[in-house]
Design an enzyme around this catalytic site. Structure first.
Site, short mmCIF file in Angstrom:
data_model
loop_
_atom_site.label_atom_id
_atom_site.label_comp_id
_atom_site.label_asym_id
_atom_site.label_seq_id
_atom_site.Cartn_x
_atom_site.Cartn_y
_atom_site.Cartn_z
N ILE A 203 0.86 -1.19 0.00
CA ILE A 203 0.00 0.00 0.00
C ILE A 203 0.90 1.24 0.00
O ILE A 203 1.72 1.41 0.91
CB ILE A 203 -0.92 0.02 1.24
N ARG A 292 -0.94 -5.15 24.46
CA ARG A 292 -0.29 -4.48 25.60
C ARG A 292 -0.83 -3.05 25.72
O ARG A 292 -1.49 -2.56 24.81
CB ARG A 292 1.21 -4.40 25.36
C1 MV4 Z 1 2.68 -2.35 5.09
C2 MV4 Z 1 2.94 -1.17 4.37
C3 MV4 Z 1 2.42 -1.05 3.11
N1 MV4 Z 1 1.71 -2.07 2.58
N2 MV4 Z 1 1.96 -3.32 4.53
C4 MV4 Z 1 5.34 -1.31 8.92
C5 MV4 Z 1 5.14 -1.74 10.31
C6 MV4 Z 1 4.35 -2.98 10.25
N3 MV4 Z 1 3.39 -2.99 11.30
C7 MV4 Z 1 3.72 -2.98 8.90
N4 MV4 Z 1 4.29 -1.88 8.18
C8 MV4 Z 1 3.87 -1.59 6.93
N5 MV4 Z 1 3.13 -2.52 6.33
C9 MV4 Z 1 1.51 -3.18 3.29
N6 MV4 Z 1 0.81 -4.17 2.74
C10 MV4 Z 1 3.69 -0.18 4.99
C11 MV4 Z 1 4.18 -0.39 6.26
C12 MV4 Z 1 5.00 0.67 6.79
C13 MV4 Z 1 4.60 1.41 7.88
C14 MV4 Z 1 3.40 1.15 8.53
C15 MV4 Z 1 3.03 1.89 9.62
C16 MV4 Z 1 3.84 2.90 10.06
C17 MV4 Z 1 5.03 3.17 9.45
C18 MV4 Z 1 5.43 2.44 8.35
C19 MV4 Z 1 6.63 2.74 7.73
C20 MV4 Z 1 7.01 2.01 6.66
C21 MV4 Z 1 6.21 0.97 6.19
#
Ligand code: MV4
Length: 450
Positions: A203, A292
């Protein structure tokens, strides 16, 4: 109700828990490493037990020492805070085997939510929206390549045992898939002792919006609205707020109900957080559930009026949640104040805090374990305080935060205060227009200013 609780943590969260226990008439036991003998959590607890040397593995992570401390002080319950053993299924299990109430989730809940791929399969079963991609884990690169093709590039490969951004690889086209898949599996094996990965559509420029939930022992689960945690650097949250500038009443209710369903998949009990990615089109997808209390819980407390630590303790004691409609009032922002040197890549800045003058005034809250003369040990997380403000509107909350940051004087160690001051003046932040890539890709901090 419990008569005595042991807090298996340090720093501001240990103090935060002690404060609520005092208000509830519950006695407290602090545990501390030799590096933390002068911390406020030790001074303000009714009793304190030294559990080992500075290194966490030999103190805050040492289960037998924590159990021994609980047994010699007759503590009936243990609150794990966040980090350390808060999401350790073995610790949860051992506590209950010793008839000590673990103020947190059961081992089963921790295991299910800790396995990201299994958690996701659960969500699909219960109709919680998830990002399209593989059904479960992918063992073979050839199978993965096929799934990636069907899903459509770009895709992201995630470690099933990862989380919080650890063990992820973005693949923008098919020619790069094998390299990234092999790297992701071997990294996951080395880092988590589990090489399993799964695949999702990547995404672009999502926001990180998470829903606070509470579940009691009687099967009732409710949500307390959202926090926007899109302001992150290297998967470290910097500033959080509630409500999210990107969420209106209708979306909040949809996300809230999805979060409740997510929690129902494991009959969740206690305080938890369901993380969603929110895309540019207003579609949201389940990402992870954290079992948590989180660092940023105060912004939810400020807008809902709940004391979330009190809720956790009441739930653990079997008291039913009151079934009242959610009322969110105003806007709250939290800035994490870290002892870090902004001019040198945010490297930790340990040492003696010679002057510590926290801000005050209307609707300003500072959660911290430090004071003038306190020595920041180099062994732990660099967060030394959380500054939380609230106000009727987002705009007023930003002005109040800027004012409060201006009053915050910390000398002796470098801090992230100058970064926050610049961020609060950033036009895109003020407009509420940002996503998880904003701090690393767009916002430019100038160490020469301030
Ligand atoms: C993603 C994404 C884009 N597409 N999944 C980063 C933390 C983990 N909880 C999942 N994360 C992400 N998953 C899909 N399919 C982008 C991130 C991500 C992100 C998410 C939340 C906060 C900061 C972030 C920084 C980079 C990538």
């Amino acid at each position: 109700m419990f008569k005595k609780i042991l807090i298996a943590n340090r720093g501001e969260i240990a103090l935060r828990i002690i404060r609520t226990c005092k208000e509830m008439g519950i006695k407290t036991v602090a545990v501390y490493s030799t590096a933390d003998a002068n911390s406020l959590h030790v001074k303000f607890a009714d009793e304190a037990v030294c559990i080992g040397p500075a290194v966490s593995r030999e103190s805050y992570l040492k289960i037998p020492r924590l159990l021994a401390a609980a047994e010699i002080t007759n503590a009936e319950a243990i609150h794990p805070g966040y980090g350390f053993l808060a999401e350790n299924a073995e610790f949860s299990r051992i506590c209950s085997e010793h008839n000590i109430k673990f103020i947190g989730p059961s081992p089963e809940m921790i295991d299910t939510m800790g396995n990201k791929s299994r958690a996701k399969e659960n969500m699909i079963k219960y109709g919680v929206p998830v990002v399209p991609g593989s059904e479960g884990i992918i063992k073979e690169f050839k199978h993965g390549q096929k799934v990636a093709e069907e899903t459509g590039y770009p895709v992201i490969i995630k470690a099933s045992a990862g989380g919080g951004g650890r063990g992820m690889r973005i693949v923008r086209d098919a020619s790069d898939f094998k390299k990234q898949f092999d790297a992701a599996t071997s990294e996951a094996g080395a880092a988590f002792g589990n090489p399993d990965v799964y695949i999702e559509k990547f995404i672009e420029e999502p926001r990180h919006v998470e829903i606070q939930i509470l579940g009691d022992q009687h099967g009732y689960i409710t949500h307390l609205g959202e926090r926007d945690c899109s302001m992150q650097r290297r998967h470290q949250k910097i500033l959080e707020e509630s409500p999210s500038p990107a969420v209106d009443e209708a979306l909040r209710e949809k996300m809230g109900q999805a979060a409740i369903r997510a929690a129902q998949t494991v009959q969740y009990e206690g305080a938890g957080t369901v993380e969603f990615l929110l895309d540019k089109y207003g579609e949201f997808y389940f990402m992870e559930m954290n079992t948590r209390i989180q660092v940023e819980h105060p912004v939810t407390e400020e807008v809902t009026g709940y004391d979330l630590i009190r809720s956790q303790i009441e739930i653990a004691a079997g008291i039913p949640l009151r079934r009242k409609a959610l009322k969110m009032r105003g806007h709250s922002i939290e800035c994490r104040i870290n002892a870090e040197d902004l001019a040198h890549g945010f490297r930790p800045s340990a040492g003696k805090i010679t002057v510590f003058h926290p801000p005050g005034g209307h609707s300003v809250r500072v959660d911290t374990h430090v004071y003038s003369g306190y020595v920041v040990p180099p062994n732990y997380d660099s967060m030394i305080a959380k500054l939380i403000v609230s106000a009727p509107t987002r705009q007023e909350a930003i002005a109040r935060m800027y004012r409060a940051l201006g009053e915050f004087i910390i000398e002796g160690v470098k801090t992230t205060i100058p970064y926050h001051k610049q961020l609060l003046q950033d036009e895109n932040f003020i407009a509420g227009e940002f996503n998880t890539g904003y701090l690393e890709k767009v916002f430019k901090f100038n160490p020469e200013l301030n």
